[in-house]
Scaffold this motif. Structure first.
Motif, PDB file in Angstrom:
ATOM      1  N   ILE A   1     -91.871 -77.670  -8.679  1.00  0.00           N
ATOM      2  CA  ILE A   1     -91.273 -76.640  -7.821  1.00  0.00           C
ATOM      3  C   ILE A   1     -92.351 -75.901  -7.043  1.00  0.00           C
ATOM      4  O   ILE A   1     -92.219 -75.663  -5.840  1.00  0.00           O
ATOM      5  N   GLY A   2     -93.425 -75.509  -7.728  1.00  0.00           N
ATOM      6  CA  GLY A   2     -94.505 -74.796  -7.049  1.00  0.00           C
ATOM      7  C   GLY A   2     -94.030 -73.486  -6.451  1.00  0.00           C
ATOM      8  O   GLY A   2     -93.425 -72.654  -7.122  1.00  0.00           O
ATOM      9  N   LEU A   3     -94.269 -73.311  -5.158  1.00  0.00           N
ATOM     10  CA  LEU A   3     -93.882 -72.084  -4.459  1.00  0.00           C
ATOM     11  C   LEU A   3     -92.524 -72.196  -3.779  1.00  0.00           C
ATOM     12  O   LEU A   3     -92.122 -71.292  -3.030  1.00  0.00           O
ATOM     13  N   ASP A   4     -91.816 -73.296  -4.025  1.00  0.00           N
ATOM     14  CA  ASP A   4     -90.505 -73.477  -3.406  1.00  0.00           C
ATOM     15  C   ASP A   4     -89.482 -72.524  -4.032  1.00  0.00           C
ATOM     16  O   ASP A   4     -89.679 -72.001  -5.130  1.00  0.00           O
ATOM     17  N   ASP A   5     -88.381 -72.305  -3.329  1.00  0.00           N
ATOM     18  CA  ASP A   5     -87.321 -71.412  -3.800  1.00  0.00           C
ATOM     19  C   ASP A   5     -86.248 -72.207  -4.531  1.00  0.00           C
ATOM     20  O   ASP A   5     -85.889 -73.314  -4.124  1.00  0.00           O
ATOM     21  N   VAL A   6     -85.714 -71.612  -5.595  1.00  0.00           N
ATOM     22  CA  VAL A   6     -84.662 -72.241  -6.390  1.00  0.00           C
ATOM     23  C   VAL A   6     -83.411 -71.368  -6.333  1.00  0.00           C
ATOM     24  O   VAL A   6     -83.486 -70.142  -6.470  1.00  0.00           O
ATOM     25  N   TYR A   7     -82.243 -72.003  -6.139  1.00  0.00           N
ATOM     26  CA  TYR A   7     -80.973 -71.290  -6.038  1.00  0.00           C
ATOM     27  C   TYR A   7     -79.972 -71.864  -7.034  1.00  0.00           C
ATOM     28  O   TYR A   7     -79.997 -73.058  -7.336  1.00  0.00           O
ATOM     29  N   VAL A   8     -79.074 -70.999  -7.500  1.00  0.00           N
ATOM     30  CA  VAL A   8     -77.933 -71.432  -8.314  1.00  0.00           C
ATOM     31  C   VAL A   8     -76.723 -71.500  -7.395  1.00  0.00           C
ATOM     32  O   VAL A   8     -76.367 -70.498  -6.752  1.00  0.00           O
ATOM     33  N   ILE A   9     -76.095 -72.665  -7.319  1.00  0.00           N
ATOM     34  CA  ILE A   9     -74.968 -72.811  -6.396  1.00  0.00           C
ATOM     35  C   ILE A   9     -73.805 -73.534  -7.057  1.00  0.00           C
ATOM     36  O   ILE A   9     -73.948 -74.207  -8.070  1.00  0.00           O
ATOM     37  N   GLY A  10     -72.644 -73.385  -6.459  1.00  0.00           N
ATOM     38  CA  GLY A  10     -71.406 -74.042  -6.858  1.00  0.00           C
ATOM     39  C   GLY A  10     -70.321 -73.569  -5.915  1.00  0.00           C
ATOM     40  O   GLY A  10     -70.560 -72.748  -5.017  1.00  0.00           O
ATOM     41  N   LYS A  11     -69.121 -74.063  -6.122  1.00  0.00           N
ATOM     42  CA  LYS A  11     -68.023 -73.610  -5.270  1.00  0.00           C
ATOM     43  C   LYS A  11     -67.771 -72.120  -5.446  1.00  0.00           C
ATOM     44  O   LYS A  11     -67.278 -71.451  -4.538  1.00  0.00           O
ATOM     45  N   PHE A  12     -68.122 -71.570  -6.609  1.00  0.00           N
ATOM     46  CA  PHE A  12     -67.875 -70.146  -6.864  1.00  0.00           C
ATOM     47  C   PHE A  12     -68.622 -69.251  -5.887  1.00  0.00           C
ATOM     48  O   PHE A  12     -68.181 -68.133  -5.599  1.00  0.00           O
TER      49      PHE A  12
END
Length: 414
Positions: free
Chosen positions: A314-325
């Motif tokens: 991942i390093g400096l990349d951004d991580v998101y939590v996603i779903g239809k919700f």
């Protein structure tokens, strides 16, 4: 007079040239749990002309605000069509949503709103792409959602196959299908017929502008490989909060503060693991509760805590939590924060009780998005595919939808 004509002509050309694609707009923080469905349980309305659909959402301010709705008809590319409202609506829109109630005995108060279309004020006349927009009493757009209306004039049959490209044979799924136009007059299929293919009702990854590979009588044949292929991804992760006080397999512990806090077990990276089938609902969610009978008004909101270990991948990349919700939104609200103390990405989201699918998505420093870096890609993954068949006769003002096809990769073939 001449200058007036030039100004009018310039205005017409400007409106025609700069038609904007009508994307889905996600709501502000106070609006949660947007449920939008037709006769099926899938939270993307695909309705036959004459069928009804329902929109439901909660306002956490709980002050009984007034909300209004508008409906727009769009062409194949989701730009506004040339139809007047009177040509695609019976009655009128820009009406107030009058069906709403406040929550009952919940720690987090909210107002629940419900809109059904068609209703006594508004109906739909033609098939095609539509956008439903919700406004507050000040005329500010709160959020919008796409939906499609079709009529059964042609039939669509097909299957899902593994990719024949050895580079993607274990990671991609190929949609192959036929459109039978018997009984429907099509003169020039390559000009009059267009298709869109969606994986799990996800518009950002939809495929467009695919012409028939060849025709056999009234049959349009689409037996491509690379042109109609999708990465398989992986089964969605899930959790269930229908019982506020009882941890399920995905919940490590529960705390009670101002509201309940549900802490999920830290998830693992699955890109380098063997594929394991685990039933999901392809990114969707279902609101449900054991603490009451009316899920719309009695389901509670809790803080759900997500965590993922840091890795150099991942390093400096951004991580998101996603779903239809959260409508797969890559915004600050769904972005994970690195915790230096435990070496994990973490975030907490306010979510209504129920069963939820979710996944982690990575946005790289250059702005590109890798939806399956954390979860991996497998051709075995169970996915739904929707094929929309659009038609525009010569001289018509809009693109209609004359048929749909629904496929699943559960029985994928080589």
């Amino acid at each position: 007079m001449r200058s007036t004509y030039i100004l009018l002509l310039f205005g017409f050309i400007s409106n025609f040239t700069f038609s904007q694609v009508m994307e889905e707009i996600n709501p502000p923080d106070n609006i949660k749990s947007v449920v939008f469905k037709g006769p099926t349980d899938d939270q993307f309305p695909v309705i036959e002309l004459g069928e009804s659909m329902t929109l439901e959402f909660d306002d956490l301010t709980a002050n009984e605000q007034d909300y209004y709705y508008k409906i727009f008809h769009c062409d194949y590319d989701w730009t506004p069509s040339q139809l007047l409202k009177s040509q695609y609506l019976s009655g009128m829109d820009n009406q107030r949503i009058v069906d709403y109630e406040n929550s009952y005995t919940t720690l987090q108060p909210y107002s629940n709103y419900r809109l059904t279309i068609p209703n006594e004020n508004t109906g739909l006349k033609v098939s095609g792409n539509y956008v439903l927009e919700i406004y507050n009493s000040y005329g500010d757009l709160q959020f919008s959602r796409r939906f499609v209306v079709y009529r059964n004039a042609v039939t669509v049959e097909g299957n899902i196959r593994r990719s024949r490209d050895f580079e993607y044979i274990n990671t991609k799924q190929v949609v192959q299908f036929n459109i039978n136009t018997a009984g429907f007059n099509v003169v020039n299929p390559k000009r009059e017929i267009k298709v869109a293919i969606l994986q799990n009702h996800h518009w950002p990854s939809a495929l467009y502008n695919i012409t028939p590979q060849f025709t056999i009588g009234t049959e349009l044949v689409y037996k491509y490989d690379t042109e109609t292929s999708f990465f398989g991804g992986n089964e969605y992760l899930n959790f269930d909060t229908k019982d506020l006080r009882s941890p399920t397999f995905a919940i490590s512990n529960i705390e009670m503060r101002d509201v309940y806090h549900h802490y999920l077990f830290t998830n693992e990276y699955r890109y380098d693991k063997e594929y394991t089938y685990f039933p999901d609902i392809n990114g969707d969610f279902v609101v449900r509760t054991l603490q009451g009978d009316d899920v719309s008004r009695e389901a509670e909101y809790s803080k759900v805590h997500f965590s993922l270990p840091y890795t150099d991948l991942i390093g400096l990349d951004d991580v998101y939590v996603i779903g239809k919700f959260n409508n797969y939104a890559l915004d600050e609200q769904n972005k994970m924060i690195f915790n230096e103390e435990n070496g994990k990405f973490e975030t907490a989201l306010t979510i209504k009780q129920g069963f939820y699918n979710y996944k982690y998505v990575v946005q790289k420093q250059d702005g590109s998005i890798d939806p399956n870096l954390v979860s991996g890609n497998f051709h075995f993954t169970e996915n739904n595919y929707l094929i929309l068949v659009y038609y525009r006769d010569f001289g018509k003002l809009y693109d209609s939808i004359i048929g749909i096809g629904s496929l699943n990769s559960r029985n994928i073939s080589n």
